[in-house]
Design an enzyme around this catalytic site. Sequence first.
Site, PDB file in Angstrom:
ATOM      1  CE  LYS A 174       3.610 -19.504 -53.256  1.00  0.00           C
ATOM      2  NZ  LYS A 174       5.233 -18.416 -52.710  1.00  0.00           N
ATOM      3  CB  ALA A 175      -0.936 -19.814 -47.022  1.00  0.00           C
TER       4      ALA A 175
END
Length: 294
Positions: A174-175
């Site tokens: 997700k980062a």
Amino acid sequence: MSQKVAFVGVGRMGANMARRLKDCGYAVTAVYDVNREAAESLAAELGCAAPAKLSEVTAAADVIFTVVTNDAAMRSIFQDAQDHLFVGAQGKIFINCATLSPAIHREIYEAAKKAGAHSVEACMASSISHAREGKLYLMLAGDQDVYDQVSAMIEQMSVNRRFVGGPGRAAEVKALVNMVMNINTAGLAEGLGLAAALGHDLSMIREVFSQTGANSRVLETDGGDMVAREHDCWFSAEHAAKDSGIARGLAQEVGLTLPLNDATTKQYEKMVSLGLGGLDKSGIAELTFKGRHA
């Protein structure tokens, strides 16, 4: 659908996720938020409890979703000395949906095991409307057998899912997603800002971008808003700064330098410092168009 469900963190995303599961026939038994008014309003709408204590949320459900703002908030709801979600948590499953550091997800995973509970990451790459419609894109991590116990529920909330591995791994992915999205958004803002300063018609520029290598998803979602200065918040600049900062921290851990991400992070941090953090990420154009806030 015998699993009872509760939510901790019922802002726009969390509230719409709760509404979706209620629509799908799940028993939503409790909602909690530091904003008591928001929790009580949603509880009245859904016909459930709005406990004042986190331990009461755990007692009311089998599966507890958390959607909180940052690592400190996550640590607080699970490890506060006075009241936390792990009280009486034996056998409970916590599904943690916010974009947080991989380290905090791993920390909570280990703490859950000590409490006889389970922790699953369900990182979201979607908007508020997707949450309401059950069209989230979810990156999931944790123990596969625990995920299997809640997979039917997860499927009701999403159109696409990717199980990526052990604790912290979904948060890493997700980062990466948000890092690239934020870089693309900043790049588009600079391109449109320069085009405006050169006196080009921005409708023409956006059409040319869409047909060439300058095309991107953010051109579709944010390009018009940047030109019109319409920055109603779907994904805030404050969150963009946080998420790009998470990616910066991960890069430092593995000894990488990411100059584009560093520059983008600084731009979003500048927005926050100027009091623009509550604008949508498209508001980064306020820093790149001549005569605006920059």
